[in-house]
Design a protein around this motif. Structure first.
Motif, mmCIF file in Angstrom:
data_model
loop_
_atom_site.group_PDB
_atom_site.id
_atom_site.type_symbol
_atom_site.label_atom_id
_atom_site.label_comp_id
_atom_site.label_asym_id
_atom_site.label_seq_id
_atom_site.Cartn_x
_atom_site.Cartn_y
_atom_site.Cartn_z
ATOM 1 N N VAL A 145 0.871 -1.179 0.000
ATOM 2 C CA VAL A 145 0.000 0.000 0.000
ATOM 3 C C VAL A 145 0.905 1.225 0.000
ATOM 4 O O VAL A 145 1.722 1.404 0.906
ATOM 5 N N PHE A 146 0.773 2.063 -1.013
ATOM 6 C CA PHE A 146 1.684 3.197 -1.187
ATOM 7 C C PHE A 146 1.220 4.399 -0.367
ATOM 8 O O PHE A 146 0.154 4.968 -0.617
ATOM 9 N N ARG A 147 2.024 4.756 0.612
ATOM 10 C CA ARG A 147 1.735 5.905 1.476
ATOM 11 C C ARG A 147 3.082 6.474 1.941
ATOM 12 O O ARG A 147 3.470 6.318 3.099
ATOM 13 N N PRO A 148 3.822 7.134 1.045
ATOM 14 C CA PRO A 148 5.209 7.521 1.330
ATOM 15 C C PRO A 148 5.322 8.675 2.317
ATOM 16 O O PRO A 148 4.481 9.578 2.347
ATOM 17 N N LEU A 149 6.366 8.625 3.122
ATOM 18 C CA LEU A 149 6.711 9.730 4.037
ATOM 19 C C LEU A 149 5.535 10.144 4.912
ATOM 20 O O LEU A 149 5.433 11.301 5.312
ATOM 21 N N LYS A 155 0.285 -10.839 -5.437
ATOM 22 C CA LYS A 155 0.060 -9.821 -4.405
ATOM 23 C C LYS A 155 -0.719 -8.625 -4.972
ATOM 24 O O LYS A 155 -0.905 -8.483 -6.174
ATOM 25 N N ASN A 156 -1.164 -7.757 -4.056
ATOM 26 C CA ASN A 156 -1.881 -6.533 -4.404
ATOM 27 C C ASN A 156 -0.938 -5.335 -4.297
ATOM 28 O O ASN A 156 -0.187 -5.213 -3.324
ATOM 29 N N LEU A 157 -1.015 -4.462 -5.269
ATOM 30 C CA LEU A 157 -0.312 -3.178 -5.226
ATOM 31 C C LEU A 157 -1.363 -2.091 -5.327
ATOM 32 O O LEU A 157 -2.145 -2.056 -6.286
ATOM 33 N N SER A 158 -1.423 -1.204 -4.337
ATOM 34 C CA SER A 158 -2.467 -0.180 -4.327
ATOM 35 C C SER A 158 -1.961 1.106 -3.690
ATOM 36 O O SER A 158 -0.960 1.115 -2.967
ATOM 37 N N GLN A 159 -2.665 2.164 -3.959
ATOM 38 C CA GLN A 159 -2.408 3.469 -3.362
ATOM 39 C C GLN A 159 -3.290 3.621 -2.129
ATOM 40 O O GLN A 159 -4.441 3.182 -2.127
ATOM 41 N N SER A 160 -2.777 4.220 -1.077
ATOM 42 C CA SER A 160 -3.602 4.445 0.109
ATOM 43 C C SER A 160 -4.646 5.519 -0.192
ATOM 44 O O SER A 160 -4.462 6.375 -1.062
ATOM 45 N N GLY A 185 -4.728 -2.281 -7.520
ATOM 46 C CA GLY A 185 -5.937 -1.779 -6.890
ATOM 47 C C GLY A 185 -6.063 -0.270 -6.950
ATOM 48 O O GLY A 185 -5.806 0.346 -7.979
ATOM 49 N N LEU A 186 -6.448 0.323 -5.831
ATOM 50 C CA LEU A 186 -6.789 1.740 -5.778
ATOM 51 C C LEU A 186 -5.719 2.621 -6.417
ATOM 52 O O LEU A 186 -4.535 2.525 -6.103
ATOM 53 N N SER A 187 -6.169 3.490 -7.323
ATOM 54 C CA SER A 187 -5.292 4.492 -7.923
ATOM 55 C C SER A 187 -6.121 5.716 -8.289
ATOM 56 O O SER A 187 -7.208 5.579 -8.867
ATOM 57 N N SER A 188 -5.594 6.885 -7.996
ATOM 58 C CA SER A 188 -6.314 8.113 -8.302
ATOM 59 C C SER A 188 -6.296 8.432 -9.795
ATOM 60 O O SER A 188 -6.974 9.365 -10.241
ATOM 61 N N HIS A 189 -5.537 7.695 -10.583
ATOM 62 C CA HIS A 189 -5.507 7.952 -12.028
ATOM 63 C C HIS A 189 -5.407 6.632 -12.798
ATOM 64 O O HIS A 189 -6.404 6.136 -13.281
ATOM 65 N N HIS A 190 -4.199 6.071 -12.896
ATOM 66 C CA HIS A 190 -3.977 4.893 -13.730
ATOM 67 C C HIS A 190 -3.489 3.688 -12.922
ATOM 68 O O HIS A 190 -2.855 3.853 -11.879
ATOM 69 N N GLY A 191 -3.739 2.504 -13.500
ATOM 70 C CA GLY A 191 -3.052 1.319 -13.007
ATOM 71 C C GLY A 191 -1.637 1.280 -13.552
ATOM 72 O O GLY A 191 -0.661 1.249 -12.816
ATOM 73 N N ILE A 192 -1.534 1.306 -14.894
ATOM 74 C CA ILE A 192 -0.242 1.305 -15.591
ATOM 75 C C ILE A 192 -0.251 2.439 -16.596
ATOM 76 O O ILE A 192 -1.207 2.610 -17.362
#
Length: 310
Positions: A55-59, A114-119, A167-174
């Motif tokens: 889950v991408f949630r940097p810094l 696995k799942n790759l998603s944006q928080s 999963g969750l993305s505010s714009h694109h998957g790829i």
């Protein structure tokens, strides 16, 4: 009035396909800790594999949601962008635009089931985003919504992305530009706001056993929030450059900055805690659907045609 993208399954889509030559070899493992400071950049050939759900949630620190500078929440810090910093100030001028940036040839990215998603909190602040970006910047020089620099732009070539869920993305998957020999297979892409796959001026593309479904329907905010964040960033620069020129105008700008920061901070806190956004200026106007101009499964453009022409 509004429509949403429900389901699109691809058994096989091939455009001048050339078989990737990357072998499995030694596996480079990717874990959640690799994303703590920002995007994971692949700049060397190899076989990369997710070791766990990401889950991408940097810094991110909960304390950053305060009133001091919410416009910089999860945004690259100066030390990361200057000198030998990991992130180019131009390429990342709009923030962390992707979870994984592939800027190399001969790469296999195995999601390993696995799942790759944006928080959800990062999706609220970073409105231009791809879970996987196939170039070193969102767009080549003289293209796109910002100045991404005139230095070397590195599109990836001979890349395979396979075996997992985006999963969750505010714009694109790829997303990518000027790519060659791209294979996408055994993927499920969902919960995006614009497109599951968006590639500009791509050649030798193969899409096999990819299901694209269920675009996002729970967007809590309108596009006004991102405009407020960009406005605060620009205002901060202006005030810093004119910090010694105190005037009635500066005083009014400082008051406006403080008020807008407080409103943005409140919205971000509500999103983080799972509450409904009650600020009518920033709350969704589309009952949770994306308020952009396009929602689709696969978007292939024959040319890079965003902003100025190449």
């Amino acid at each position: 009035m509004f429509s949403t993208f429900t389901c699109l399954g691809f058994a096989l889509l091939t455009l001048n396909f050339a078989l990737p030559t990357v072998g499995t070899g030694s596996v480079i493992s990717i874990t959640q800790s690799d994303f703590e400071d920002g995007s994971y950049i692949i700049s060397e050939p190899g076989y990369y594999q997710l070791a766990e759900h990401i889950v991408f949630r940097p810094l991110f620190k909960e304390s950053d949601l305060g009133d001091a500078a919410p416009e910089l929440t999860m945004y690259p810090v100066e030390d990361q962008e200057k000198g030998t910093g990991k992130y180019s100030a131009r390429a990342f001028s709009l923030g962390f635009f992707a979870a994984i940036v592939i800027q190399a040839e001969d790469v296999v990215l195995d999601l390993n089931g696995k799942n790759l998603s944006q928080s959800s909190i990062h999706a609220a602040t970073q409105r231009f985003f791809a879970l996987i970006e196939l170039s070193s910047a969102p767009f080549p020089p003289r293209n796109g919504p910002a100045n991404f620099g005139t230095s070397q732009f590195i599109p990836s070539r001979n890349v395979t992305i396979e075996n997992g869920n985006l999963g969750l993305s505010s714009h694109h998957g790829i997303h990518g530009n000027l790519n060659q020999d791209i294979t996408l297979r055994n993927l499920v892409i969902s919960n995006f706001e614009v497109a599951g796959i968006s590639l500009n001026q791509v050649s030798d593309l193969k899409v096999e056993s990819v299901d694209i479904m269920d675009s996002r329907r729970d967007v809590p905010i309108s596009g006004r929030l991102s405009q407020a964040i960009f406005g605060l960033q620009a205002l901060s620069v202006h005030l810093n450059l004119n910090s010694k020129a105190l005037s009635s105008e500066t005083s009014e700008l400082l008051m406006a900055q403080s008020a807008l920061r407080k409103s943005v901070s409140t919205v971000l806190k509500q999103i983080y805690s799972g509450e409904n956004v009650d600020n009518k200026l920033f709350a969704t106007l589309t009952e949770g659907l994306p308020d952009g101009s396009f929602v689709g499964g696969i978007l292939i453009n024959p040319k890079v045609f965003v902003g100025d022409k190449l």
